[in-house]
Design a protein around this motif. Structure first.
Motif: not given
Ligand SMILES: Nc1ncnc2c1ncn2[C@@H]1O[C@H](COP(=O)(O)OP(=O)(O)OP(=O)(O)O)[C@@H](O)[C@H]1O
Ligand SMILES: Nc1ccn([C@H]2C[C@H](O)[C@@H](COP(=O)(O)O)O2)c(=O)n1
Length: 224
Positions: A18, A20-21, A42, A154
């Motif tokens: 999560g 990035g989110t 990327r 997720r």
């Molecule tokens: N606490 C949370 N609860 C539920 N869903 C979540 C939560 N945090 C993030 N998400 C969801 O999980 C998915 C992955 O999140 P995100 O792309 O932000 O992860 P990331 O760590 O940046 O991944 P990567 O490094 O692989 O790019 C997204 O669809 C996001 O909306």
């Protein structure tokens, strides 16, 4: 004029935790700039794939990073003037990015591009080495994680929303493979450093996680 300290919050952690989110929402809440460092890896991956450069060709990959023509504007990410915001999110691109991320010459090539984004009023940066290498003096360093099953769920939901089919079992294996590669490489591996706060988001929703990060930032004493 004296250089002013620019606050930075770093969020490092494994795939689909999560980062990035949460980083984007925290940056919006604070009015800070946002660095998605994974997007840079990327973009190099996508440019290399488009030019037929093999992930094993270190010199070729570094050459591409050197002449990378990218822009981040109005929530679109452009490569050579073309919007590739969706294309860079493909799993194949993430995997290629993880493979080339082991090259220290590539990491050096991308270092200043990342540090240049540290501007007032502040920056939220997400990736694998934000706190350990790129911004070692960050105001707040967080290692964001969640258990493997939750991260796979997720990612599964995220892909299904885009109309992409994948089994949870396959996603668990893909996440495990990528995280192993990212944490076992010699150059700037993913790791939780001593000065980094652990935030396990298993069982927490997005708003709860954002609230926790904002709370940690407020506690860090950086808000006057
Ligand atoms: N606490 C949370 N609860 C539920 N869903 C979540 C939560 N945090 C993030 N998400 C969801 O999980 C998915 C992955 O999140 P995100 O792309 O932000 O992860 P990331 O760590 O940046 O991944 P990567 O490094 O692989 O790019 C997204 O669809 C996001 O909306
Ligand atoms: N600071 C960073 C950011 C990313 N990478 C590499 C390793 C990841 O697997 C790949 C894609 O990142 P994502 O967009 O999924 O966060 O890029 C890295 O080595 N260092």
């Amino acid at each position: 004029m004296k250089n002013q300290y620019v606050p930075v919050i770093t969020l490092d952690g494994p795939s689909a935790s999560g980062k990035g989110t949460i980083a984007r929402l925290v940056s919006q809440a604070l009015g800070f700039h946002y660095l998605d460092s994974g997007a840079l890896y990327r973009l190099v991956a996508l440019a290399a794939m488009k030019r037929g450069v093999d992930a094993g060709d270190e010199q070729g990959v570094v050459g591409i990073a050197r002449s990378l023509d990218v822009s981040f504007a109005d929530s679109s990410i452009r490569l050579d003037g073309i919007d590739v915001s969706d294309e860079i999110r493909a799993e194949a691109c993430g995997e290629y990015a993880s493979k080339i991320a082991q090259y220290s010459a590539l990491r050096v090539e991308l270092l200043e591009r990342q540090r240049d984004l540290r501007k007032l009023p502040g920056l939220v940066a997400d990736g694998r080495d934000m706190g350990s290498v790129i911004f070692p003096d960050a105001t707040l360093k967080i290692y964001l994680t969640a258990n493997e099953e939750e991260r796979a769920r997720r990612r599964h939901k995220q892909l299904m929303e885009k109309g992409i089919n994948a089994s949870i079992a396959h996603l668990v294996l893909a996440l495990r493979e990528r995280d192993e590669r990212d944490s076992k490489r010699v150059a700037s591996p993913l790791q939780q450093c001593e000065d980094t706060r652990l935030l396990d988001t298993t069982g927490l929703n997005i708003d709860q996680v954002v609230g926790k990060v904002l709370g940690m930032y407020a506690d860090s004493g950086s808000i006057e």
